[in-house]
Write a protein that holds these residues in place. Structure first.
Motif, PDB file in Angstrom:
ATOM      1  N   SER A   1       3.488  -6.338  -6.001  1.00  0.00           N
ATOM      2  CA  SER A   1       2.127  -5.784  -5.959  1.00  0.00           C
ATOM      3  C   SER A   1       1.522  -5.863  -4.563  1.00  0.00           C
ATOM      4  CB  SER A   1       1.229  -6.511  -6.963  1.00  0.00           C
ATOM      5  OG  SER A   1       1.000  -7.848  -6.559  1.00  0.00           O
ATOM      6  N   LEU A   2       2.047  -6.755  -3.719  1.00  0.00           N
ATOM      7  CA  LEU A   2       1.573  -6.869  -2.342  1.00  0.00           C
ATOM      8  C   LEU A   2       2.336  -5.936  -1.406  1.00  0.00           C
ATOM      9  CD1 LEU A   2       1.402 -10.776  -2.209  1.00  0.00           C
ATOM     10  CD2 LEU A   2      -0.550  -9.225  -2.353  1.00  0.00           C
ATOM     11  N   ILE A   3       3.631  -5.787  -1.681  1.00  0.00           N
ATOM     12  CA  ILE A   3       4.479  -4.974  -0.805  1.00  0.00           C
ATOM     13  C   ILE A   3       4.220  -3.477  -0.972  1.00  0.00           C
ATOM     14  CG2 ILE A   3       6.881  -4.198  -0.563  1.00  0.00           C
ATOM     15  CD1 ILE A   3       7.771  -7.039  -0.627  1.00  0.00           C
ATOM     16  N   ILE A   4       3.956  -3.047  -2.205  1.00  0.00           N
ATOM     17  CA  ILE A   4       3.816  -1.601  -2.463  1.00  0.00           C
ATOM     18  C   ILE A   4       2.729  -0.959  -1.607  1.00  0.00           C
ATOM     19  CG2 ILE A   4       3.114   0.098  -4.202  1.00  0.00           C
ATOM     20  CD1 ILE A   4       4.687  -1.649  -6.249  1.00  0.00           C
ATOM     21  N   PRO A   5       1.469  -1.449  -1.635  1.00  0.00           N
ATOM     22  CA  PRO A   5       0.454  -0.790  -0.806  1.00  0.00           C
ATOM     23  C   PRO A   5       0.736  -0.890   0.686  1.00  0.00           C
ATOM     24  CG  PRO A   5      -0.436  -2.772  -1.855  1.00  0.00           C
ATOM     25  CD  PRO A   5       0.888  -2.513  -2.469  1.00  0.00           C
ATOM     26  N   MET A   6       1.384  -1.993   1.107  1.00  0.00           N
ATOM     27  CA  MET A   6       1.711  -2.154   2.517  1.00  0.00           C
ATOM     28  C   MET A   6       2.708  -1.089   2.969  1.00  0.00           C
ATOM     29  SD  MET A   6       3.848  -5.247   4.249  1.00  0.00           S
ATOM     30  CE  MET A   6       5.282  -4.715   3.300  1.00  0.00           C
ATOM     31  N   LEU A   7       3.800  -0.913   2.207  1.00  0.00           N
ATOM     32  CA  LEU A   7       4.808   0.072   2.583  1.00  0.00           C
ATOM     33  C   LEU A   7       4.277   1.495   2.442  1.00  0.00           C
ATOM     34  CD1 LEU A   7       8.052  -1.503   1.084  1.00  0.00           C
ATOM     35  CD2 LEU A   7       7.204  -1.608   3.436  1.00  0.00           C
ATOM     36  N   ARG A   8       3.450   1.715   1.432  1.00  0.00           N
ATOM     37  CA  ARG A   8       2.822   3.028   1.272  1.00  0.00           C
ATOM     38  C   ARG A   8       2.026   3.385   2.526  1.00  0.00           C
ATOM     39  NH1 ARG A   8      -2.206   4.760   0.300  1.00  0.00           N
ATOM     40  NH2 ARG A   8      -2.519   6.714  -0.844  1.00  0.00           N
ATOM     41  N   SER A   9       1.232   2.412   2.997  1.00  0.00           N
ATOM     42  CA  SER A   9       0.412   2.649   4.189  1.00  0.00           C
ATOM     43  C   SER A   9       1.278   2.949   5.405  1.00  0.00           C
ATOM     44  CB  SER A   9      -0.467   1.425   4.456  1.00  0.00           C
ATOM     45  OG  SER A   9      -1.208   1.583   5.651  1.00  0.00           O
ATOM     46  N   ILE A  10       2.358   2.190   5.565  1.00  0.00           N
ATOM     47  CA  ILE A  10       3.249   2.408   6.706  1.00  0.00           C
ATOM     48  C   ILE A  10       3.847   3.813   6.660  1.00  0.00           C
ATOM     49  CG2 ILE A  10       5.493   1.751   7.665  1.00  0.00           C
ATOM     50  CD1 ILE A  10       4.749  -1.161   7.053  1.00  0.00           C
ATOM     51  N   LEU A  11       4.359   4.207   5.501  1.00  0.00           N
ATOM     52  CA  LEU A  11       5.015   5.509   5.389  1.00  0.00           C
ATOM     53  C   LEU A  11       4.039   6.664   5.582  1.00  0.00           C
ATOM     54  CD1 LEU A  11       7.398   4.772   2.385  1.00  0.00           C
ATOM     55  CD2 LEU A  11       8.074   5.171   4.768  1.00  0.00           C
ATOM     56  N   LEU A  12       2.793   6.469   5.189  1.00  0.00           N
ATOM     57  CA  LEU A  12       1.809   7.550   5.302  1.00  0.00           C
ATOM     58  C   LEU A  12       1.159   7.631   6.679  1.00  0.00           C
ATOM     59  CD1 LEU A  12       0.032   7.354   1.821  1.00  0.00           C
ATOM     60  CD2 LEU A  12       1.693   9.056   2.598  1.00  0.00           C
ATOM     61  N   THR A  13       1.289   6.570   7.477  1.00  0.00           N
ATOM     62  CA  THR A  13       0.614   6.572   8.784  1.00  0.00           C
ATOM     63  C   THR A  13       1.564   6.736   9.966  1.00  0.00           C
ATOM     64  OG1 THR A  13       0.667   4.136   8.830  1.00  0.00           O
ATOM     65  CG2 THR A  13      -1.324   5.180   7.964  1.00  0.00           C
ATOM     66  N   VAL A  14       2.871   6.658   9.722  1.00  0.00           N
ATOM     67  CA  VAL A  14       3.820   6.917  10.812  1.00  0.00           C
ATOM     68  C   VAL A  14       3.795   8.410  11.147  1.00  0.00           C
ATOM     69  CG1 VAL A  14       6.267   6.998  11.420  1.00  0.00           C
ATOM     70  CG2 VAL A  14       5.336   4.975  10.308  1.00  0.00           C
ATOM     71  N   ASP A  15       3.801   8.694  12.432  1.00  0.00           N
ATOM     72  CA  ASP A  15       3.796  10.087  12.884  1.00  0.00           C
ATOM     73  C   ASP A  15       5.246  10.592  12.926  1.00  0.00           C
ATOM     74  OD1 ASP A  15       3.131  12.528  13.875  1.00  0.00           O
ATOM     75  OD2 ASP A  15       2.795  11.857  15.936  1.00  0.00           O
ATOM     76  N   PHE A  16       5.703  11.156  11.808  1.00  0.00           N
ATOM     77  CA  PHE A  16       7.080  11.607  11.715  1.00  0.00           C
ATOM     78  C   PHE A  16       7.250  12.971  12.385  1.00  0.00           C
ATOM     79  CE2 PHE A  16       6.833   8.633   8.158  1.00  0.00           C
ATOM     80  CZ  PHE A  16       8.002   7.900   8.351  1.00  0.00           C
TER      81      PHE A  16
ATOM     82  N   LYS B   1       6.454  -1.929 -12.887  1.00  0.00           N
ATOM     83  CA  LYS B   1       5.119  -1.691 -13.444  1.00  0.00           C
ATOM     84  C   LYS B   1       4.592  -2.897 -14.204  1.00  0.00           C
ATOM     85  CE  LYS B   1       2.453   1.975 -15.638  1.00  0.00           C
ATOM     86  NZ  LYS B   1       2.524   3.295 -16.300  1.00  0.00           N
ATOM     87  N   ILE B   2       5.469  -3.645 -14.877  1.00  0.00           N
ATOM     88  CA  ILE B   2       5.029  -4.802 -15.654  1.00  0.00           C
ATOM     89  C   ILE B   2       4.402  -5.856 -14.738  1.00  0.00           C
ATOM     90  CG2 ILE B   2       5.807  -6.742 -17.086  1.00  0.00           C
ATOM     91  CD1 ILE B   2       7.901  -4.909 -18.284  1.00  0.00           C
ATOM     92  N   SER B   3       5.017  -6.086 -13.557  1.00  0.00           N
ATOM     93  CA  SER B   3       4.517  -7.137 -12.670  1.00  0.00           C
ATOM     94  C   SER B   3       3.343  -6.684 -11.821  1.00  0.00           C
ATOM     95  CB  SER B   3       5.630  -7.637 -11.749  1.00  0.00           C
ATOM     96  OG  SER B   3       6.050  -6.621 -10.858  1.00  0.00           O
ATOM     97  N   THR B   4       3.164  -5.381 -11.631  1.00  0.00           N
ATOM     98  CA  THR B   4       2.070  -4.896 -10.795  1.00  0.00           C
ATOM     99  C   THR B   4       0.876  -4.429 -11.617  1.00  0.00           C
ATOM    100  OG1 THR B   4       3.008  -2.662 -10.739  1.00  0.00           O
ATOM    101  CG2 THR B   4       3.644  -4.167  -8.971  1.00  0.00           C
ATOM    102  N   GLY B   5       1.060  -4.246 -12.920  1.00  0.00           N
ATOM    103  CA  GLY B   5      -0.012  -3.726 -13.744  1.00  0.00           C
ATOM    104  C   GLY B   5      -0.056  -2.209 -13.689  1.00  0.00           C
ATOM    105  N   ASP B   6      -0.922  -1.642 -14.466  1.00  0.00           N
ATOM    106  CA  ASP B   6      -1.039  -0.180 -14.538  1.00  0.00           C
ATOM    107  C   ASP B   6      -1.962   0.291 -13.413  1.00  0.00           C
ATOM    108  OD1 ASP B   6      -0.744   2.381 -15.363  1.00  0.00           O
ATOM    109  OD2 ASP B   6      -2.127   2.229 -17.067  1.00  0.00           O
ATOM    110  N   ILE B   7      -1.433   0.261 -12.191  1.00  0.00           N
ATOM    111  CA  ILE B   7      -2.224   0.582 -11.010  1.00  0.00           C
ATOM    112  C   ILE B   7      -1.786   1.937 -10.468  1.00  0.00           C
ATOM    113  CG2 ILE B   7      -2.837  -0.125  -8.663  1.00  0.00           C
ATOM    114  CD1 ILE B   7      -2.229  -3.003  -9.502  1.00  0.00           C
ATOM    115  N   ASP B   8      -2.752   2.756 -10.129  1.00  0.00           N
ATOM    116  CA  ASP B   8      -2.465   4.045  -9.516  1.00  0.00           C
ATOM    117  C   ASP B   8      -2.475   3.853  -8.001  1.00  0.00           C
ATOM    118  OD1 ASP B   8      -2.203   6.612  -8.687  1.00  0.00           O
ATOM    119  OD2 ASP B   8      -4.113   7.327  -9.492  1.00  0.00           O
ATOM    120  N   TYR B   9      -1.309   3.934  -7.380  1.00  0.00           N
ATOM    121  CA  TYR B   9      -1.209   3.730  -5.938  1.00  0.00           C
ATOM    122  C   TYR B   9      -1.410   5.020  -5.153  1.00  0.00           C
ATOM    123  CZ  TYR B   9       0.487  -0.988  -6.848  1.00  0.00           C
ATOM    124  OH  TYR B   9       0.595  -2.304  -7.246  1.00  0.00           O
TER     125      TYR B   9
END
Length: 400
Positions: free
Chosen positions: A86-101, A124-132
């Motif tokens: 649950s901590l890694i998902i938003p972090m990696l999402r942010s990295i992938l969306l902000t890199v200038d590819f 999903k069980i460990s992160t909850g029903d979260i919309d990332y």
């Protein structure tokens, strides 16, 4: 003296005005980062030490170095009751969306986002029903098995491939690593192992209490080959003096020699406490010289402040049985102490109090420097326990 000009910075993770005695650690971290950036093999790093030695401050500084070198760096703090996923998902999402590819790297980055979407579904069980906020379709058959070890490896490889295509390097900084459970830590180690095998530009820099060493060994036998474990301890006397004196000198203030000696003795040269004593000594002093009397008065203020915050927040997390165990440990004086001696002080056997000891280790209150030994993870906590519970008697015969 004027409290507005007070240069000291007591606080959790607050950078001190003089980061003394940590130059080699930062130099080694910079070297490791540059090697990863240059496509060379390098071990990840876990800083190991007690509370109050400045591990978080060092992580923040290493992130600044990574940022200056052009890394995509992200800082997360592991928590007792929250999954690593649950901590890694938003972090990696942010990295992938902000890199200038670049145009040629966009297909790789989109695939990494699809793999991330697959991973979200698998945990999903460990992160909850979260919309990332990822509306992209998942990458079927990758990072979606439900096996965290396999799926996290797939995810980190996909992210590493995207970073390599973008000619970027990634630094993941994780504080309080001791709160990551063994299954998750094993998955993280396997993911780093796979990334290293493929020579992808990702490095992990973590920090944790001393029990992280045993935690790493239990998770994977080859962890010591993937990580360096720099030991962060109390400052050397000359560094402790520099941490106190240099910020004061810049403000036109000096310490008497016996005042410095008293602070070093009382704080045991732990950085957090040095900042607290420096702060309170400054505020009590009337002139431009901080005297032994100023320090002795500051000790009263510093201990009151620590008792109300730094120590108390940790004490309040513990059950009555855990507090009794800690009071027994404190009764024996500065540690470490044999677990059997603590049980004897409680009037019971080691096996009876083993569950309490285990819970205190999980909470980060105590650790085992070596098999059968027990010590506080918080410096000076034994004295606090004797202040908060002035008398100690055998309360029970079963340790509860």
């Amino acid at each position: 003296m004027d409290p507005v000009r007070n240069p000291y910075a007591p606080g959790a993770g607050t950078p001190p005005p003089e980061l003394a005695g940590r130059g080699q650690i930062l130099l080694d971290a910079r070297t490791a980062l540059r090697r990863v950036q240059g496509g060379r093999a390098e071990r990840s790093v876990i800083l190991v030490g007690l509370r109050g030695v400045g591990k978080t401050v060092l992580l923040v500084k290493i992130k600044e170095i990574a940022d200056d070198l052009g890394f995509k760096a992200a800082f997360i703090e592991a928590q007792e009751n929250r999954s690593l996923a649950s901590l890694i998902i938003p972090m990696l999402r942010s990295i992938l969306l902000t890199v200038d590819f670049s145009e040629r790297a966009r297909d790789v980055s989109k695939r990494a986002l699809r793999v991330l979407k697959s991973f979200i579904g698998s945990v999903k069980i460990s992160t909850g029903d979260i919309d990332y906020g990822l509306t992209i379709n998942p990458e079927v058959g990758v990072a979606d098995s439900g096996d965290l070890q396999a799926d996290l490896s797939d995810l980190m490889v996909a992210v590493g491939e995207a970073a390599k295509a973008a000619e970027k390097a990634i630094c993941v900084l994780i504080d309080e690593l001791q709160y990551v459970n063994e299954v998750e830590f094993s998955a993280l180690i396997m993911a780093i192992h796979r990334v290293n095998q493929l020579n992808l530009p990702i490095i992990v820099v973590g920090a944790g209490l001393p029990q992280i060493l045993a935690h790493a060994g239990s998770a994977k036998s080859y962890a010591e080959r993937l990580f360096r474990f720099p030991q962060i301890g109390a400052l050397e006397p000359t560094d402790a003096v520099a941490a106190l004196s240099n910020p004061a000198v810049e403000e036109g203030v000096e310490y008497d020699a016996d005042a410095l000696e008293e602070i070093l003795k009382t704080t045991e040269r732990y950085p957090y406490f040095i900042q607290q004593w420096g702060h309170d000594s400054w505020n009590h002093a009337k002139g431009t010289t901080i005297s032994l009397d100023d320090v002795r008065e500051a000790t009263k203020r510093a201990l009151a402040t620590l008792d109300e915050s730094f120590f108390k927040v940790r004490f309040d997390r513990c059950t009555p049985a855990e507090r009794r165990y800690m009071r027994a440990l404190a009764e024996l004086g500065p540690g470490p102490h044999r677990s059997g001696d603590i049980a004897e002080a409680l009037g019971t056997k080691s096996t009876s109090v083993a569950p309490v000891r285990s819970k205190l280790i999980s909470k980060g209150m105590i650790y085992s420097p070596q098999h059968g030994d027990t010590a506080f993870t918080v410096p000076l906590f034994d004295a606090y326990m004797r202040r908060i519970i002035p008398t100690f008697d055998v309360i029970s015969t079963d340790g509860t």
